[in-house]
Design a protein around this motif. Structure first.
Motif, PDB file in Angstrom:
ATOM      1  N   MET A 140       0.797  -1.227   0.000  1.00 23.49           N
ATOM      2  CA  MET A 140       0.000   0.000   0.000  1.00 23.49           C
ATOM      3  C   MET A 140       0.827   1.274   0.000  1.00 23.49           C
ATOM      4  SD  MET A 140      -3.115  -0.921  -0.340  1.00 23.49           S
ATOM      5  CE  MET A 140      -4.015   0.586   0.051  1.00 23.49           C
ATOM      6  N   ALA A 141       2.103   1.190   0.301  1.00 28.64           N
ATOM      7  CA  ALA A 141       2.969   2.362   0.239  1.00 28.64           C
ATOM      8  C   ALA A 141       2.985   2.979  -1.150  1.00 28.64           C
ATOM      9  CB  ALA A 141       4.390   1.986   0.661  1.00 28.64           C
ATOM     10  N   VAL A 142       2.626   2.213  -2.181  1.00 29.70           N
ATOM     11  CA  VAL A 142       2.643   2.722  -3.550  1.00 29.70           C
ATOM     12  C   VAL A 142       1.678   3.894  -3.721  1.00 29.70           C
ATOM     13  CG1 VAL A 142       0.859   1.181  -4.486  1.00 29.70           C
ATOM     14  CG2 VAL A 142       2.705   1.980  -5.964  1.00 29.70           C
ATOM     15  N   PHE A 143       0.643   3.975  -2.852  1.00 24.28           N
ATOM     16  CA  PHE A 143      -0.350   5.037  -2.993  1.00 24.28           C
ATOM     17  C   PHE A 143       0.102   6.361  -2.372  1.00 24.28           C
ATOM     18  CE2 PHE A 143      -2.754   1.149  -3.639  1.00 24.28           C
ATOM     19  CZ  PHE A 143      -3.372   1.462  -4.843  1.00 24.28           C
ATOM     20  N   ALA A 144       1.351   6.422  -1.926  1.00 23.37           N
ATOM     21  CA  ALA A 144       1.942   7.708  -1.558  1.00 23.37           C
ATOM     22  C   ALA A 144       2.389   8.482  -2.796  1.00 23.37           C
ATOM     23  CB  ALA A 144       3.136   7.503  -0.618  1.00 23.37           C
ATOM     24  N   ASP A 145       2.438   7.806  -3.937  1.00 24.92           N
ATOM     25  CA  ASP A 145       2.833   8.422  -5.212  1.00 24.92           C
ATOM     26  C   ASP A 145       1.660   9.240  -5.754  1.00 24.92           C
ATOM     27  OD1 ASP A 145       3.379   9.004  -7.870  1.00 24.92           O
ATOM     28  OD2 ASP A 145       4.163   7.019  -8.342  1.00 24.92           O
ATOM     29  N   PRO A 146       1.817  10.557  -5.951  1.00 26.82           N
ATOM     30  CA  PRO A 146       0.716  11.387  -6.448  1.00 26.82           C
ATOM     31  C   PRO A 146       0.157  10.908  -7.786  1.00 26.82           C
ATOM     32  CG  PRO A 146       2.488  12.773  -5.618  1.00 26.82           C
ATOM     33  CD  PRO A 146       3.010  11.374  -5.646  1.00 26.82           C
ATOM     34  N   GLY A 147       1.035  10.388  -8.647  1.00 23.03           N
ATOM     35  CA  GLY A 147       0.552   9.869  -9.922  1.00 23.03           C
ATOM     36  C   GLY A 147      -0.348   8.661  -9.737  1.00 23.03           C
ATOM     37  N   MET A 148      -0.041   7.831  -8.762  1.00 26.97           N
ATOM     38  CA  MET A 148      -0.872   6.660  -8.491  1.00 26.97           C
ATOM     39  C   MET A 148      -2.232   7.098  -7.925  1.00 26.97           C
ATOM     40  SD  MET A 148      -0.474   3.454  -9.081  1.00 26.97           S
ATOM     41  CE  MET A 148       1.316   3.439  -9.204  1.00 26.97           C
ATOM     42  N   VAL A 149      -2.221   8.157  -7.146  1.00 35.01           N
ATOM     43  CA  VAL A 149      -3.481   8.690  -6.614  1.00 35.01           C
ATOM     44  C   VAL A 149      -4.351   9.219  -7.750  1.00 35.01           C
ATOM     45  CG1 VAL A 149      -4.513  10.469  -5.144  1.00 35.01           C
ATOM     46  CG2 VAL A 149      -2.471   9.236  -4.370  1.00 35.01           C
ATOM     47  N   ARG A 150      -3.759   9.919  -8.706  1.00 34.55           N
ATOM     48  CA  ARG A 150      -4.535  10.445  -9.846  1.00 34.55           C
ATOM     49  C   ARG A 150      -5.114   9.298 -10.672  1.00 34.55           C
ATOM     50  NH1 ARG A 150      -0.232  14.187  -9.878  1.00 34.55           N
ATOM     51  NH2 ARG A 150       0.874  13.028 -11.510  1.00 34.55           N
ATOM     52  N   LEU A 151      -4.304   8.273 -10.913  1.00 38.43           N
ATOM     53  CA  LEU A 151      -4.797   7.127 -11.669  1.00 38.43           C
ATOM     54  C   LEU A 151      -5.950   6.454 -10.924  1.00 38.43           C
ATOM     55  CD1 LEU A 151      -4.720   4.990 -13.894  1.00 38.43           C
ATOM     56  CD2 LEU A 151      -2.828   3.871 -12.665  1.00 38.43           C
ATOM     57  N   SER A 152      -5.814   6.294  -9.628  1.00 37.28           N
ATOM     58  CA  SER A 152      -6.867   5.672  -8.828  1.00 37.28           C
ATOM     59  C   SER A 152      -8.157   6.486  -8.900  1.00 37.28           C
ATOM     60  CB  SER A 152      -6.419   5.538  -7.368  1.00 37.28           C
ATOM     61  OG  SER A 152      -5.276   4.722  -7.259  1.00 37.28           O
ATOM     62  N   ARG A 153      -8.027   7.802  -8.826  1.00 43.26           N
ATOM     63  CA  ARG A 153      -9.220   8.652  -8.892  1.00 43.26           C
ATOM     64  C   ARG A 153      -9.940   8.486 -10.232  1.00 43.26           C
ATOM     65  NH1 ARG A 153     -10.819  12.835  -5.830  1.00 43.26           N
ATOM     66  NH2 ARG A 153      -8.773  13.006  -4.796  1.00 43.26           N
ATOM     67  N   ASP A 154      -9.174   8.396 -11.302  1.00 41.02           N
ATOM     68  CA  ASP A 154      -9.795   8.228 -12.623  1.00 41.02           C
ATOM     69  C   ASP A 154     -10.471   6.861 -12.750  1.00 41.02           C
ATOM     70  OD1 ASP A 154      -9.002  10.757 -13.362  1.00 41.02           O
ATOM     71  OD2 ASP A 154      -7.206  10.085 -14.435  1.00 41.02           O
ATOM     72  N   LEU A 155      -9.840   5.828 -12.206  1.00 42.36           N
ATOM     73  CA  LEU A 155     -10.455   4.490 -12.210  1.00 42.36           C
ATOM     74  C   LEU A 155     -11.781   4.501 -11.446  1.00 42.36           C
ATOM     75  CD1 LEU A 155      -7.276   2.351 -11.447  1.00 42.36           C
ATOM     76  CD2 LEU A 155      -8.705   2.078 -13.474  1.00 42.36           C
ATOM     77  N   LEU A 156     -11.779   5.177 -10.310  1.00 34.81           N
ATOM     78  CA  LEU A 156     -12.975   5.214  -9.469  1.00 34.81           C
ATOM     79  C   LEU A 156     -14.072   6.069 -10.084  1.00 34.81           C
ATOM     80  CD1 LEU A 156     -11.203   5.476  -6.005  1.00 34.81           C
ATOM     81  CD2 LEU A 156     -12.390   3.489  -6.932  1.00 34.81           C
ATOM     82  N   ARG A 157     -13.711   7.120 -10.784  1.00 37.03           N
ATOM     83  CA  ARG A 157     -14.731   7.936 -11.452  1.00 37.03           C
ATOM     84  C   ARG A 157     -15.440   7.146 -12.545  1.00 37.03           C
ATOM     85  NH1 ARG A 157     -11.321  13.609 -11.458  1.00 37.03           N
ATOM     86  NH2 ARG A 157     -12.276  14.469  -9.556  1.00 37.03           N
ATOM     87  N   GLU A 158     -14.688   6.350 -13.290  1.00 36.18           N
ATOM     88  CA  GLU A 158     -15.336   5.460 -14.260  1.00 36.18           C
ATOM     89  C   GLU A 158     -16.335   4.545 -13.570  1.00 36.18           C
ATOM     90  OE1 GLU A 158     -11.948   4.612 -17.725  1.00 36.18           O
ATOM     91  OE2 GLU A 158     -12.674   2.980 -16.461  1.00 36.18           O
ATOM     92  N   ALA A 159     -15.882   3.945 -12.485  1.00 32.61           N
ATOM     93  CA  ALA A 159     -16.719   2.978 -11.787  1.00 32.61           C
ATOM     94  C   ALA A 159     -17.925   3.632 -11.133  1.00 32.61           C
ATOM     95  CB  ALA A 159     -15.901   2.240 -10.733  1.00 32.61           C
ATOM     96  N   ALA A 160     -17.782   4.869 -10.676  1.00 33.93           N
ATOM     97  CA  ALA A 160     -18.902   5.557 -10.026  1.00 33.93           C
ATOM     98  C   ALA A 160     -20.065   5.734 -11.002  1.00 33.93           C
ATOM     99  CB  ALA A 160     -18.446   6.899  -9.476  1.00 33.93           C
ATOM    100  N   ALA A 161     -19.763   6.056 -12.245  1.00 37.55           N
ATOM    101  CA  ALA A 161     -20.822   6.200 -13.249  1.00 37.55           C
ATOM    102  C   ALA A 161     -21.548   4.876 -13.461  1.00 37.55           C
ATOM    103  CB  ALA A 161     -20.228   6.708 -14.564  1.00 37.55           C
ATOM    104  N   VAL A 162     -20.790   3.784 -13.472  1.00 35.88           N
ATOM    105  CA  VAL A 162     -21.391   2.464 -13.635  1.00 35.88           C
ATOM    106  C   VAL A 162     -22.233   2.106 -12.405  1.00 35.88           C
ATOM    107  CG1 VAL A 162     -20.882   0.006 -13.840  1.00 35.88           C
ATOM    108  CG2 VAL A 162     -19.555   1.662 -15.163  1.00 35.88           C
ATOM    109  N   ALA A 163     -21.695   2.383 -11.213  1.00 34.20           N
ATOM    110  CA  ALA A 163     -22.412   2.060  -9.975  1.00 34.20           C
ATOM    111  C   ALA A 163     -23.746   2.790  -9.906  1.00 34.20           C
ATOM    112  CB  ALA A 163     -21.545   2.424  -8.768  1.00 34.20           C
TER     113      ALA A 163
END
Length: 307
Positions: A202-225
């Motif tokens: 989980m230390a990988v999520f200290a990377d700001p780029g990984m946080v941005r990628l995660s946010r984009d993944l979740l935004r896609e999924a939120a529309a589906v949800a």
């Protein structure tokens, strides 16, 4: 770690699967005084759970042959979602009149997965699991954080909460289970694929780029949800990212642990659930689709023994 309650074994409980979730829940139920049988494919020397720096043995009954078991009051199905069909032999033997099955698995559609595998009329209770644990070796579990089960409110949920009262497993009854199950899927949706593909914790999520990628993944999924009827929005995305940031850096995800152990992955029931629902509703999910393609490639190698 919960202490032995000394209570009489008032209910018979079978736990199918001795992975991280199954081993941990079986141990807590045993320490709470329940009559617990742990159903496994291969014999175990015993069950030990590490939590808070303490290791403690749980003297649960261990069964390896469905034919040598009998119906119980409750069955907890804790196998990975992709292994559900393989539990049919256990379910058929353990379910009798009055038996209820709690499905402690990731993904959505738990009740639909299990219904064809149990006798008609069996009560099925889907459960959202908030519990971080790791299977270190057969019969040895390390608990990292959290011990919560969220279930749809109703009489079956009330019985389940009473069953586990005092065990240390907190049962929360929720009125909107569709939202609850998709909200839990969110917690897995970026963390599981990314940690597994990168083989990092989980230390990988200290990377700001990984946080941005995660946010984009979740935004896609939120529309589906939302198309599936879940009440999810930007605040849920923010909450999920905050959860990642607060996680122990050396913690991981169930999918990462599976890859490190050379076991098949659960991607079809996490990332795949989003992609397939997006296709049903005509919602594009390019980032989740890309991860699904990569995860399928890794899984093929794991199943062939090449990873």
């Amino acid at each position: 770690m919960p202490q032995e309650s000394g209570a009489a074994a008032s209910a018979r409980l079978a736990v199918i699967g001795a992975g991280a979730i199954g081993g941990y829940t079986a141990a807590l139920a045993h320490w709470a005084g329940l009559d617990v049988t742990l159903c496994v494919r291969a014999p175990l020397d015993g069950l030990t759970v590490e939590s808070g720096g303490e290791a403690r043995a749980a003297a649960v009954r261990i069964a390896t042959d469905p034919a040598r078991t009998a119906p119980v009051d409750w069955v907890l199905l804790t196998t990975k979602a992709q292994d559900t069909a393989g539990a049919e032999g256990w379910l058929r033997r353990l379910c009798g009149p009055g038996t209820a099955v709690a499905v402690l698995q990731n993904g959505v559609g738990q009740e639909e997965r299990v219904a064809p595998l149990v006798p008609k009329g069996t009560g099925i209770l889907p459960a959202v699991v908030y519990l971080s644990a790791e299977r270190l070796a057969p019969g040895r579990i390390r608990h990292h954080v959290a011990s919560e089960l969220h279930v749809p409110e109703g009489p079956l949920a009330d019985r389940f909460a009473a069953l586990l009262s005092g065990s240390g497993l907190q049962v929360h009854r929720v009125p909107d289970f569709t939202t609850a199950v998709w909200r839990k899927l969110f917690t897995n949706l970026a963390a599981n694929p990314l940690t597994a593909l990168l083989q990092q914790r989980m230390a990988v999520f200290a990377d700001p780029g990984m946080v941005r990628l995660s946010r984009d993944l979740l935004r896609e999924a939120a529309a589906v949800a939302r198309a599936e009827g879940a009440d999810l929005g930007e605040e849920d995305i923010t909450r999920t990212l905050e959860l990642y940031a607060a996680a122990p850096p050396d913690g991981g995800s169930s999918m990462l642990y599976d890859r490190l152990a050379g076991r098949p992955l659960e991607h079809e029931f996490i990332t795949g659930a989003v992609v397939r629902a997006g296709e049903r509703h005509g919602i594009a999910t390019p980032l989740n689709g890309m991860l699904l393609t990569l995860l399928r490639a890794v899984d093929r190698d794991l199943r062939a023994g090449r990873a």
